[in-house]
Each structure stands twice: as C-alpha cells, then as structure tokens.
Design a protein around this motif. Structure first.
Motif, mmCIF file in Angstrom:
data_model
loop_
_atom_site.group_PDB
_atom_site.id
_atom_site.type_symbol
_atom_site.label_atom_id
_atom_site.label_comp_id
_atom_site.label_asym_id
_atom_site.label_seq_id
_atom_site.Cartn_x
_atom_site.Cartn_y
_atom_site.Cartn_z
ATOM 1 N N THR A 1 0.808 -1.229 0.126
ATOM 2 C CA THR A 1 -0.004 0.151 -0.075
ATOM 3 C C THR A 1 1.081 1.203 -0.178
ATOM 4 O O THR A 1 0.693 2.217 -0.655
ATOM 5 C CB THR A 1 -1.029 0.014 1.272
ATOM 6 N N THR A 2 1.752 1.356 0.914
ATOM 7 C CA THR A 2 2.675 2.242 0.932
ATOM 8 C C THR A 2 3.487 2.598 -0.466
ATOM 9 O O THR A 2 3.590 3.882 -0.709
ATOM 10 C CB THR A 2 3.878 2.232 1.917
ATOM 11 N N CYS A 3 3.802 1.473 -1.131
ATOM 12 C CA CYS A 3 4.719 1.792 -2.404
ATOM 13 C C CYS A 3 3.765 2.276 -3.372
ATOM 14 O O CYS A 3 4.001 3.204 -3.981
ATOM 15 C CB CYS A 3 5.140 0.306 -2.625
ATOM 16 N N ARG A 4 2.492 1.931 -3.589
ATOM 17 C CA ARG A 4 1.795 2.458 -4.261
ATOM 18 C C ARG A 4 1.245 3.866 -4.175
ATOM 19 O O ARG A 4 1.323 4.665 -5.107
ATOM 20 C CB ARG A 4 0.514 1.564 -4.167
ATOM 21 N N TYR A 5 1.086 4.288 -3.094
ATOM 22 C CA TYR A 5 0.777 5.475 -2.657
ATOM 23 C C TYR A 5 1.971 6.586 -2.888
ATOM 24 O O TYR A 5 1.881 7.508 -3.541
ATOM 25 C CB TYR A 5 0.459 5.553 -0.948
ATOM 26 N N ASN A 6 3.203 5.952 -2.534
ATOM 27 C CA ASN A 6 4.473 7.034 -2.760
ATOM 28 C C ASN A 6 4.810 7.029 -4.300
ATOM 29 O O ASN A 6 5.057 7.835 -4.767
ATOM 30 C CB ASN A 6 5.818 6.304 -2.081
ATOM 31 N N TRP A 7 4.566 5.901 -4.951
ATOM 32 C CA TRP A 7 4.612 5.822 -6.282
ATOM 33 C C TRP A 7 3.768 6.839 -7.030
ATOM 34 O O TRP A 7 4.223 7.690 -7.961
ATOM 35 C CB TRP A 7 4.552 4.468 -6.920
ATOM 36 N N GLN A 8 2.443 6.749 -6.900
ATOM 37 C CA GLN A 8 1.732 7.841 -7.414
ATOM 38 C C GLN A 8 1.955 9.168 -7.005
ATOM 39 O O GLN A 8 1.676 10.069 -7.973
ATOM 40 C CB GLN A 8 0.422 7.203 -7.081
ATOM 41 N N GLU A 9 2.106 9.412 -5.654
ATOM 42 C CA GLU A 9 2.421 10.929 -5.244
ATOM 43 C C GLU A 9 3.664 11.238 -6.119
ATOM 44 O O GLU A 9 3.398 12.363 -6.626
ATOM 45 C CB GLU A 9 2.738 10.834 -3.863
ATOM 46 N N ALA A 10 4.730 10.566 -6.177
ATOM 47 C CA ALA A 10 5.928 11.092 -7.118
ATOM 48 C C ALA A 10 5.484 11.222 -8.633
ATOM 49 O O ALA A 10 5.949 12.285 -8.886
ATOM 50 C CB ALA A 10 7.064 9.874 -7.105
ATOM 51 N N MET A 11 4.861 10.487 -9.222
ATOM 52 C CA MET A 11 4.312 10.462 -10.550
ATOM 53 C C MET A 11 3.283 11.966 -10.524
ATOM 54 O O MET A 11 3.469 12.669 -11.684
ATOM 55 C CB MET A 11 3.693 9.465 -10.904
ATOM 56 N N ASP A 12 2.511 12.112 -9.780
ATOM 57 C CA ASP A 12 1.734 13.169 -9.794
ATOM 58 C C ASP A 12 2.708 14.580 -9.416
ATOM 59 O O ASP A 12 2.055 15.601 -9.752
ATOM 60 C CB ASP A 12 0.611 13.269 -8.249
ATOM 61 N N ASP A 13 3.767 14.396 -8.772
ATOM 62 C CA ASP A 13 4.568 15.655 -8.605
ATOM 63 C C ASP A 13 5.391 15.745 -9.776
ATOM 64 O O ASP A 13 6.686 15.568 -9.574
ATOM 65 C CB ASP A 13 5.369 15.538 -7.294
ATOM 66 N N ASP A 14 5.115 16.343 -10.925
ATOM 67 C CA ASP A 14 5.879 16.579 -12.093
ATOM 68 C C ASP A 14 6.586 15.543 -12.635
ATOM 69 O O ASP A 14 7.845 15.682 -12.693
ATOM 70 C CB ASP A 14 6.901 17.904 -11.345
ATOM 71 N N LEU A 15 5.771 14.441 -12.637
ATOM 72 C CA LEU A 15 6.346 13.238 -13.148
ATOM 73 C C LEU A 15 7.883 12.983 -12.694
ATOM 74 O O LEU A 15 8.796 12.760 -13.302
ATOM 75 C CB LEU A 15 6.478 13.570 -14.851
ATOM 76 N N ASN A 16 7.937 12.612 -11.295
ATOM 77 C CA ASN A 16 9.170 12.363 -10.559
ATOM 78 C C ASN A 16 9.411 10.795 -10.632
ATOM 79 O O ASN A 16 9.178 10.201 -9.898
ATOM 80 C CB ASN A 16 9.121 13.063 -9.169
ATOM 81 N N THR A 17 9.883 10.310 -12.022
ATOM 82 C CA THR A 17 10.178 8.998 -11.914
ATOM 83 C C THR A 17 11.143 8.677 -11.172
ATOM 84 O O THR A 17 11.347 7.508 -11.027
ATOM 85 C CB THR A 17 10.376 8.726 -13.416
ATOM 86 N N ALA A 18 12.134 9.460 -10.889
ATOM 87 C CA ALA A 18 13.092 9.322 -9.899
ATOM 88 C C ALA A 18 12.700 8.681 -8.642
ATOM 89 O O ALA A 18 12.910 7.453 -8.240
ATOM 90 C CB ALA A 18 14.223 10.210 -9.605
ATOM 91 N N ASP A 19 11.777 9.542 -8.037
ATOM 92 C CA ASP A 19 11.216 9.010 -6.539
ATOM 93 C C ASP A 19 10.230 7.789 -7.023
ATOM 94 O O ASP A 19 9.914 6.962 -5.717
ATOM 95 C CB ASP A 19 10.341 10.164 -5.990
#
Ligand SMILES: [Zn+2]
Length: 471
Positions: A351-369
């Motif tokens: 759950t945490t991974c999914r949440y962090n992954w999407q939050e990173a993508m939503d923040d200016d396409l932060n594929t690194a995070d």
C-alpha cells in the motif's frame, strides 16, 4: 497531477481542455541519421507521461513529427547520392527500430514535413495576410516586431540578442529585425523545392512544427514537449507563428527536459562523444537505457557514463531477480504454518509503495522517486520472502505490484530471459537464420561459432531460433 510549466515558470495542476482527453505534441527527430541519445531522453520521458495519463484513465492524442526537410537531411542525402525521400524513409525505419526497442509507443500520428506542405503554405499565407510576414532577398520572414509578446517563453532579453546579431548579414538580406526568422526559403541550386505563391522553395524548420501541430491537434493544445535546448528560438518561434495566425493561445503547458551529458561533458560532435542510441545499445540493452533515463528527474541534467550505466544494470537486476525470486518462493510448495504478522506487514508495504509511487508521478512526473518507491517494496518483499509461513498470495501480490508499477513506466521486469540477451547476439542470430534460408551453411556455421564464442547457443525450433545462454 501537477507539472512544471516552462511558460509560467511554476508547477500547475494539469487539466486537459477537453475532459479526459490530452492533446500532446512532441518535437520529433530530424531524419538524417540514427537518433542520438539527446533525443532519446525526451522521447522516453514524454512516452512515460503519455503512459501515465493513459493509466489515469485519459485519452491521449499524441503527435510527434519527422523533420524530413532540413539542411542536414539535404547534405547527407547529397553525400550518399540518394534523394531526401530515400534517406528519410530509411532513417524513419531506423527510428522505429530503436524507439520500439526502447518501448516508446508509436505516436497517434507521425506527420512528416514533406507530407504537410499544404498545411505549411496555408499557415504562411495567413501570416502574410495578417501582416506578420514579409518578403526579403532569400525568402519570407516572420516579423517579430509585429508580435509584441515575442520572448515570453524563453524570457530572453531581446535587446541583447539583437545587439549580438550581424548587421551586415541582416542588411544584405533585407531583414527588418535581426531576430526575424525564415518561414519560406527560396530555392537554391541543387536543393529540393516545392511550389508556393511566393516562388519555389522550402519551409523553415519552425513553421513545420506549428503547421503540423495546428493541422493535427487544433488551435490550442494541452502539452507541447521537447528538450530545453529547443526553448529558444524553436519553441518561441512556434508560439509567435501559431498565435499570430490564430489569435488563440497555442499551448497550455510547455514541458522541457534537461540537458544530456556524456561522460560528464556536454555532448558535441567536435568532442567525439556524440552517441546515437544505436551506438549505446551495442554496449547496454535498450531497457537499461530507458531505466537509466527514468532514474533521473526529467528536468535535471542527466549524464551517460560507463560507471553510472553499469550501476543501472545492477539496480535493474535487483528488480528482475526479486520478481523471479518471489515467483519461485510462492511456487515452492505447501506452507506448514501461517504467519499473519508477516502477511500484514508486507500488505502495508504494498500500500505504501503504491501511494508513494503515485504521489511521485503526480508531482511533476518524478520518475526518480517513483522508482525509489519500487525499490522500497523490492527490499521489503525480499525480506518477507525469507519469513517462515508467509502466504504465497501476498508474495505474488507484491510481485504483481512491482511488475505493474514498472510497466506503467514502460519497463518490463518479468521479461527476464529475452532482456538478458544483448542486441549484438540477436543481430548475429538473425544473420545466421538468413544464411540458413539462403542455404549458405558455411556462413551459418561460422556465425553459430561466433555466437557460441560470445556465450550463447542457438536452438532451431519450429517457431524459429531460440537463444540460450551457455551455462
Ligand atoms: Zn518542433
């Protein structure tokens, strides 16, 4: 989702003009050679943006042009003694070879400048009618003084740029302002040309993109993408031409990716560090190049060097071996005891991974995070796999999550076997198959030996050649 808009110089919430439908234009390659690594970055990054928008449930109309009229195309075709069409056709085929291997989705439309002449000439006609274009000695020019907001994207100080231009050249050509740029270039000896109301000639580069964007996506598009080096003058000129012609905003969000360096130096032909994707793919598999590009935030500079690419190979192997290991452990047989604590711990990590992954993508396409969050799950899943009594279901769920989140980035960690085989081996195997087909068994045997010397063997099956590493 929020993205950094180069036009307003801030992060903004990304919403399409038409509900759930994004219209995106990406400046494509000039097709005179294989595309270089500086082009690979925008193509991979904006392909990832497209994949993410699709995954969020949007429709995406994605246009990426081929610049097939240009000084470079003309010069190269001339050197090779072929027509620009022959050269462009071949290089477009080569483009797709590399782009497909990088898992870049084909655009909805790939317009070619040579096939858009009516749109280009029509656009110049409007600019002439509206008083934004004028005729000089060697062609038609756009008058930047007629477009007061010129410079709004790049924020350049126009006075400085004008002062730096050569007065002599400007005067001899009859240009009104040194920064005025060519819309139509009159025919020169030995160059291809097309008929126009102003005489035979060919379009300038900037007008090609404006015309192909307006014709295929309409007057106002959502996102226009490209490398930061295209901001000025190319994108600035695209805005001027398009907005002068339509009176409407051309692009709502401008996205620009950072520079590409090679071995810690700026890529340049003179430094002998000008790599094509094809060059680099002979050293590293394509998926490693994609993974490497996405490990950096797209607006930061990126540096291609052996040490960093080697590190990417190792990092990627951590993901693929975890995916493989989880399948192995989950398939290893009956559990003797249950371990609800371990199950719920791993469930939380998912759950945490999914949440962090999407939050990173939503923040200016932060594929690194986003990739970093996948590694967090890889670490947790590897630990969990060793726990006594952990359930197979939860291990497989972690595995599916890793695969899914990678796949939205265009990475395929479950395709281990194929990916482990270098492109060079595929090339040799294809050559061997062709030799066999031509009943040239001497060559086929020699190629088989060469493949074996490189650590692989070929098995002929009814479905074709199968490549296996020699243990
Ligand atoms: Zn362009």
């Amino acid at each position: 989702m929020r993205v950094y808009n180069s036009l307003t110089r801030k992060k903004e919430t990304l919403t399409p003009l038409e509900p759930d439908h994004f219209k995106i234009y990406v400046c494509g390659p000039t097709v005179y050679d294989y595309f270089h690594i500086g082009n690979a970055r925008p193509f991979v990054v904006y392909d990832t943006l497209r994949r993410y928008l699709l995954w969020l449930g949007n429709k995406v109309t994605y246009v990426q042009n081929f610049t097939d009229i240009d000084d470079k195309v003309i010069t190269r075709a001339h050197t090779e003694g072929i027509t620009i069409k022959e050269l462009a056709d071949r290089m477009i085929e080569e483009y797709f070879h590399d782009a497909d291997a990088l898992n870049i989705m084909r655009a909805t439309i790939h317009p070619r400048a040579t096939e858009s002449l009516n749109d280009i000439i029509g656009l110049i006609e409007i600019l002439v009618e509206k008083g934004f274009a004028y005729q000089a000695v060697d062609g038609l020019y756009f008058s930047i003084d007629a477009f007061p907001s010129y410079g709004k994207l790049s924020g350049h100080n126009l006075e400085d740029l004008i002062a730096g231009a050569s007065e002599r050249v400007v005067e001899s050509l009859g240009k009104r302002n040194p920064l005025d740029f060519a819309l139509w270039k009159f025919k020169k000896e030995g160059e291809p040309f097309w008929a126009s109301p102003w005489g035979d000639g060919r379009p300038g580069w900037h007008i090609e993109c404006s015309a192909m964007s307006l014709a295929n996506l309409g007057q106002t598009i959502d996102i226009h993408c490209g490398g930061v080096d295209l901001t000025f003058p190319h994108h600035e000129n695209e805005i001027a031409q398009s907005e002068a012609a339509t009176g409407k905003p051309f692009v709502r969000y401008w996205m620009h990716n950072g520079f590409v360096n090679i071995n810690y130096e700026k890529m340049s032909k003179s430094k002998d560090n000008f790599f094509t994707v094809r060059d680099l793919a002979s050293l590293y598999p394509y998926h490693i190049l994609r993974f490497f590009i996405l490990q950096a935030h797209y607006r930061m500079p990126i540096n291609f060097s052996d040490d960093l690419l080697d590190a990417a190979v190792t990092s990627w192997q951590r993901i693929t071996s975890c995916v493989e290991h989880l399948a192995f452990v989950a398939g290893a047989g009956e559990q003797l005891s249950a371990n609800p604590q371990a199950d719920s711990d791993l469930e939380k990590e998912i759950t945490t991974c999914r949440y962090n992954w999407q939050e990173a993508m939503d923040d200016d396409l932060n594929t690194a995070d986003a990739i970093a969050s996948i590694f967090d799950l890889v670490r947790a899943a590897n630990t969990a796999a060793a726990a006594e009594g952990i359930s197979d279901d939860i291990l497989l769920k972690a595995r599916e999550t890793i695969i899914e989140l990678c796949e939205i980035l265009g990475l395929e960690p479950a395709k281990i076997e194929e990916q482990a085989i270098p492109n060079e081996i595929f090339t040799l195997v294809n050559a061997r198959s062709q030799a066999k087909e031509a009943r040239d068994f001497t060559t086929a045997d020699a190629l088989r030996d060469e493949i074996e010397a490189k650590g692989y063997r070929v098995e002929d099956t009814p479905q074709g050649a199968r490549i296996l590493p020699i243990e």
